[in-house]
Enzyme design. Structure first.
Site, PDB file in Angstrom:
ATOM      1  N   SER A   1      -8.629  10.613  38.896  1.00 26.82           N
ATOM      2  CA  SER A   1      -7.628   9.820  38.520  1.00 26.82           C
ATOM      3  C   SER A   1      -7.776   9.207  37.028  1.00 26.82           C
ATOM      4  O   SER A   1      -8.573  10.113  36.615  1.00 26.82           O
ATOM      5  CB  SER A   1      -8.160   8.435  38.695  1.00 26.82           C
TER       6      SER A   1
ATOM      7  N   TYR B   1     -15.943   3.351  38.320  1.00 26.97           N
ATOM      8  CA  TYR B   1     -15.097   4.159  38.706  1.00 26.97           C
ATOM      9  C   TYR B   1     -14.883   5.283  37.824  1.00 26.97           C
ATOM     10  O   TYR B   1     -14.590   6.367  38.584  1.00 26.97           O
ATOM     11  CB  TYR B   1     -13.488   2.992  38.978  1.00 26.97           C
TER      12      TYR B   1
END
Length: 304
Positions: free
Chosen positions: A159, A185
């Site tokens: 990501s 994350y």
């Protein structure tokens, strides 16, 4: 090292990327294949003739997805096997049950920004465990299957969130620093890129390459802890568009023998050093070979 560019871009769909590709006789595993881009990655690979195994936590949802893929592609060689990548025993059982060669491993499953600090029974922070460690255990466990035919690819879904944080080796599991959902994350998605770098270095001689990617902003269950997708509408993708870069890395002849790189919008990303948030590119710390080797060794230690 020449940067890889393709005729495809932001709006390209997975089906467009795979047009003309024949994967008959090839075997693929896709984790997290019951929602979002996982379904579309599986569907497109099935349409090329590959045998596809949906590695999923919810096998009932997996069977429904498999039936839908067969109905839309005509490919009946779709299998469902239970896998919870955050559960070490589940990953070990999956590996032990696999038989024969493996040509494509798509590490697609993931979680994002869990609001409270969650740990696995081993004490691993849940995002790091799910997004990196579980897939690391799966890939290393399947190494011999990937090496069997001497021409295998690993696709690691990362990501642009990796730009938020490097891997903080001194406190990966938030034992000492305050827990922050997005830092956790970002760290886990940096680990995903570093895995691709080191897997390629270690395994290219076995005919195994790995690349990482940013799929784009797609409205899926992944954003359930963030209040939904906040990306401007003009920068959002459909699941078919979001799966395009995964399918490119899995199928493109242009990527033959190429590994250890990070792609977005179906092209290799430009390295960045200015900490530009979610704006795109790949952080140089995510491609750093020393970081990659250190993470590999730390992952082996954690799993030992």
């Amino acid at each position: 090292m020449t940067r890889i560019t393709t005729p495809f871009g932001f709006s390209t769909t997975a089906d467009e990327v795979a047009r003309g590709i024949d994967l008959s006789g090839r075997r693929a595993i896709i984790t997290g294949a019951t929602s979002g881009i996982g379904i579309e990655t599986a569907r497109t690979l099935a349409a090329t003739g590959a045998q596809v195994t949906l590695a999923v936590r919810n096998t009932a949802a997996g069977e429904a997805t498999a039936a839908d893929i067969t109905a839309t592609t005509g490919n009946k060689d779709i299998h469902v096997t239970r896998l919870d990548v955050a559960d070490r025993a589940s990953a070990d059982a999956f590996v032990q049950a696999w038989d024969g060669p493996l040509h494509l491993l798509v590490n697609n499953a993931g979680i994002m920004a869990t609001p409270e600090l969650e740990r696995t029974p081993e004490g691993w922070e849940m995002q790091f465990a799910t997004n990196h460690l579980g897939h690391f255990a799966l890939a290393t466990g399947l190494h011999d299957a990937l090496a069997a035919d001497g021409d295998a690819r690993i696709v690691a879904v990362s990501s642009s969130g990796h730009l938020i944080s490097p891997v903080v080796f001194d406190d990966i599991n938030f034992h000492y620093r305050p827990y922050d959902p997005l830092l956790a994350y970002g760290q886990s998605k940096t680990a995903t890129v570093l895995f691709a770098v080191e897997a390629t270095r270690r395994w290219a001689a076995d005919g195994i390459t790995a690349n990482a990617l940013m799929p784009g902003a797609i409205a899926t269950n992944l954003q359930r802890h963030t209040g939904g997708l906040r990306t401007p509408p003009e920068r959002r993708k459909t699941p078919q568009q979001g799966a395009a870069t995964s399918v490119l890395l899995a199928t493109s002849p242009q990527l033959e023998g190429i590994g250890g790189r990070y792609f977005e919008d179906c092209n290799e990303a430009v390295p960045v050093t200015d900490g530009n948030g979610w704006a795109g590119g790949v952080a140089t710390y995510a491609l750093d070979t020393a970081n990659a080797e250190r993470l590999w060794e730390e992952s082996l230690r954690l799993l030992s």
